[in-house]
Design a protein around this motif. Structure first.
Motif, PDB file in Angstrom:
ATOM      1  N   GLY A  71       0.787  -1.237   0.000  1.00  0.00           N
ATOM      2  CA  GLY A  71       0.000   0.000   0.000  1.00  0.00           C
ATOM      3  C   GLY A  71       0.813   1.277   0.000  1.00  0.00           C
ATOM      4  N   ASN A  72       2.130   1.174  -0.064  1.00  0.00           N
ATOM      5  CA  ASN A  72       2.946   2.384  -0.140  1.00  0.00           C
ATOM      6  C   ASN A  72       2.814   3.015  -1.518  1.00  0.00           C
ATOM      7  N   THR A  73       2.733   4.343  -1.558  1.00  0.00           N
ATOM      8  CA  THR A  73       2.512   5.042  -2.820  1.00  0.00           C
ATOM      9  C   THR A  73       3.641   6.028  -3.119  1.00  0.00           C
ATOM     10  N   ASN A  74       3.797   6.313  -4.397  1.00  0.00           N
ATOM     11  CA  ASN A  74       4.776   7.296  -4.840  1.00  0.00           C
ATOM     12  C   ASN A  74       4.213   7.971  -6.082  1.00  0.00           C
ATOM     13  N   TYR A  75       4.445   9.288  -6.197  1.00  0.00           N
ATOM     14  CA  TYR A  75       3.854  10.057  -7.283  1.00  0.00           C
ATOM     15  C   TYR A  75       4.897  10.884  -8.024  1.00  0.00           C
ATOM     16  N   ALA A  76       4.643  11.097  -9.301  1.00  0.00           N
ATOM     17  CA  ALA A  76       5.448  12.044 -10.056  1.00  0.00           C
ATOM     18  C   ALA A  76       5.141  13.456  -9.563  1.00  0.00           C
ATOM     19  N   ASP A  77       6.143  14.323  -9.661  1.00  0.00           N
ATOM     20  CA  ASP A  77       5.951  15.703  -9.220  1.00  0.00           C
ATOM     21  C   ASP A  77       4.783  16.371  -9.946  1.00  0.00           C
ATOM     22  N   SER A  78       4.599  16.002 -11.204  1.00  0.00           N
ATOM     23  CA  SER A  78       3.583  16.664 -12.028  1.00  0.00           C
ATOM     24  C   SER A  78       2.154  16.397 -11.567  1.00  0.00           C
ATOM     25  N   VAL A  79       1.956  15.334 -10.786  1.00  0.00           N
ATOM     26  CA  VAL A  79       0.595  14.978 -10.345  1.00  0.00           C
ATOM     27  C   VAL A  79       0.455  14.933  -8.831  1.00  0.00           C
ATOM     28  N   GLN A  80       1.566  15.109  -8.126  1.00  0.00           N
ATOM     29  CA  GLN A  80       1.528  15.084  -6.657  1.00  0.00           C
ATOM     30  C   GLN A  80       0.496  16.077  -6.143  1.00  0.00           C
ATOM     31  N   GLY A  81      -0.374  15.615  -5.264  1.00  0.00           N
ATOM     32  CA  GLY A  81      -1.391  16.481  -4.690  1.00  0.00           C
ATOM     33  C   GLY A  81      -2.674  16.585  -5.494  1.00  0.00           C
ATOM     34  N   ARG A  82      -2.640  16.117  -6.734  1.00  0.00           N
ATOM     35  CA  ARG A  82      -3.843  16.153  -7.581  1.00  0.00           C
ATOM     36  C   ARG A  82      -4.381  14.753  -7.877  1.00  0.00           C
ATOM     37  N   PHE A  83      -3.494  13.775  -8.018  1.00  0.00           N
ATOM     38  CA  PHE A  83      -3.879  12.405  -8.342  1.00  0.00           C
ATOM     39  C   PHE A  83      -3.670  11.509  -7.128  1.00  0.00           C
ATOM     40  N   THR A  84      -4.543  10.502  -7.006  1.00  0.00           N
ATOM     41  CA  THR A  84      -4.414   9.529  -5.923  1.00  0.00           C
ATOM     42  C   THR A  84      -4.582   8.130  -6.477  1.00  0.00           C
ATOM     43  N   ILE A  85      -3.596   7.276  -6.220  1.00  0.00           N
ATOM     44  CA  ILE A  85      -3.675   5.876  -6.622  1.00  0.00           C
ATOM     45  C   ILE A  85      -4.158   5.057  -5.435  1.00  0.00           C
ATOM     46  N   SER A  86      -4.998   4.061  -5.713  1.00  0.00           N
ATOM     47  CA  SER A  86      -5.462   3.173  -4.652  1.00  0.00           C
ATOM     48  C   SER A  86      -5.700   1.798  -5.256  1.00  0.00           C
ATOM     49  N   ARG A  87      -5.812   0.819  -4.390  1.00  0.00           N
ATOM     50  CA  ARG A  87      -6.043  -0.551  -4.854  1.00  0.00           C
ATOM     51  C   ARG A  87      -7.088  -1.215  -3.978  1.00  0.00           C
ATOM     52  N   ASP A  88      -7.841  -2.108  -4.603  1.00  0.00           N
ATOM     53  CA  ASP A  88      -8.841  -2.910  -3.906  1.00  0.00           C
ATOM     54  C   ASP A  88      -8.476  -4.368  -4.145  1.00  0.00           C
ATOM     55  N   ASN A  89      -7.856  -4.974  -3.164  1.00  0.00           N
ATOM     56  CA  ASN A  89      -7.394  -6.360  -3.325  1.00  0.00           C
ATOM     57  C   ASN A  89      -8.552  -7.352  -3.408  1.00  0.00           C
ATOM     58  N   ALA A  90      -9.704  -6.986  -2.907  1.00  0.00           N
ATOM     59  CA  ALA A  90     -10.870  -7.874  -2.997  1.00  0.00           C
ATOM     60  C   ALA A  90     -11.458  -7.865  -4.408  1.00  0.00           C
ATOM     61  N   GLU A  91     -11.322  -6.726  -5.084  1.00  0.00           N
ATOM     62  CA  GLU A  91     -11.885  -6.588  -6.441  1.00  0.00           C
ATOM     63  C   GLU A  91     -10.819  -6.702  -7.529  1.00  0.00           C
ATOM     64  N   ASN A  92      -9.560  -6.894  -7.142  1.00  0.00           N
ATOM     65  CA  ASN A  92      -8.458  -6.969  -8.113  1.00  0.00           C
ATOM     66  C   ASN A  92      -8.459  -5.762  -9.055  1.00  0.00           C
ATOM     67  N   THR A  93      -8.612  -4.605  -8.467  1.00  0.00           N
ATOM     68  CA  THR A  93      -8.731  -3.375  -9.247  1.00  0.00           C
ATOM     69  C   THR A  93      -7.828  -2.297  -8.663  1.00  0.00           C
ATOM     70  N   VAL A  94      -7.209  -1.540  -9.547  1.00  0.00           N
ATOM     71  CA  VAL A  94      -6.422  -0.387  -9.144  1.00  0.00           C
ATOM     72  C   VAL A  94      -7.093   0.853  -9.731  1.00  0.00           C
ATOM     73  N   TYR A  95      -7.071   1.924  -8.957  1.00  0.00           N
ATOM     74  CA  TYR A  95      -7.762   3.151  -9.339  1.00  0.00           C
ATOM     75  C   TYR A  95      -6.782   4.313  -9.425  1.00  0.00           C
ATOM     76  N   LEU A  96      -7.166   5.317 -10.209  1.00  0.00           N
ATOM     77  CA  LEU A  96      -6.453   6.586 -10.216  1.00  0.00           C
ATOM     78  C   LEU A  96      -7.500   7.694 -10.174  1.00  0.00           C
ATOM     79  N   GLN A  97      -7.598   8.347  -9.033  1.00  0.00           N
ATOM     80  CA  GLN A  97      -8.477   9.500  -8.896  1.00  0.00           C
ATOM     81  C   GLN A  97      -7.702  10.736  -9.341  1.00  0.00           C
ATOM     82  N   MET A  98      -8.254  11.443 -10.316  1.00  0.00           N
ATOM     83  CA  MET A  98      -7.567  12.599 -10.885  1.00  0.00           C
ATOM     84  C   MET A  98      -8.417  13.848 -10.653  1.00  0.00           C
TER      85      MET A  98
END
Length: 115
Positions: free
Chosen positions: A55-82
């Motif tokens: 669950g550790n995350t890392n972001y490019a400077d260009s999107v830091q603070g605007r984009f959020t990555i998350s994962r749902d291990n029960a649904e086998n899905t990764v998300y990007l909230q922009m």
């Protein structure tokens, strides 16, 4: 067979938001590192956000603070909230999975931000 299927792209006005999803099958999702990349016309593909199996995350400077990555291990899905999207965010967005020294890519989803 490994499949990564992105969805959620589209056309949005500057300042708006989109949520990308990537449904993944065929790999050990829980133990995989996941990420989102993008490629604009005439540019190289760039890494935007990564999330480890822990669950550790890392972001490019260009999107830091605007984009959020998350994962749902029960649904086998990764998300990007922009959020706070800008015209320069226009690109094809790809999800990526790394599992047991193998790397997999989705087919990409187009995001277009109008000014």
């Amino acid at each position: 067979q490994v499949q990564l299927v992105e969805s959620g792209g589209g056309l949005v006005q500057a300042g708006g938001s989109l949520r990308l999803s990537c449904a993944i099958s065929g790999i050990n999702f829980r133990f995989s590192g996941l990420g989102w990349y993008r490629q604009a016309p005439g540019k190289q593909r760039e890494s935007l956000a990564v999330i480890s199996s822990g669950g550790n995350t890392n972001y490019a400077d260009s999107v830091q603070g605007r984009f959020t990555i998350s994962r749902d291990n029960a649904e086998n899905t990764v998300y990007l909230q922009m959020n706070s999207l800008k015209p320069e965010d226009t690109a094809v967005y790809y999800c990526n999975a790394k599992s047991f020294l193998m790397e997999y890519w989705g087919q990409g989803t187009q995001v277009t931000v109008s000014s």
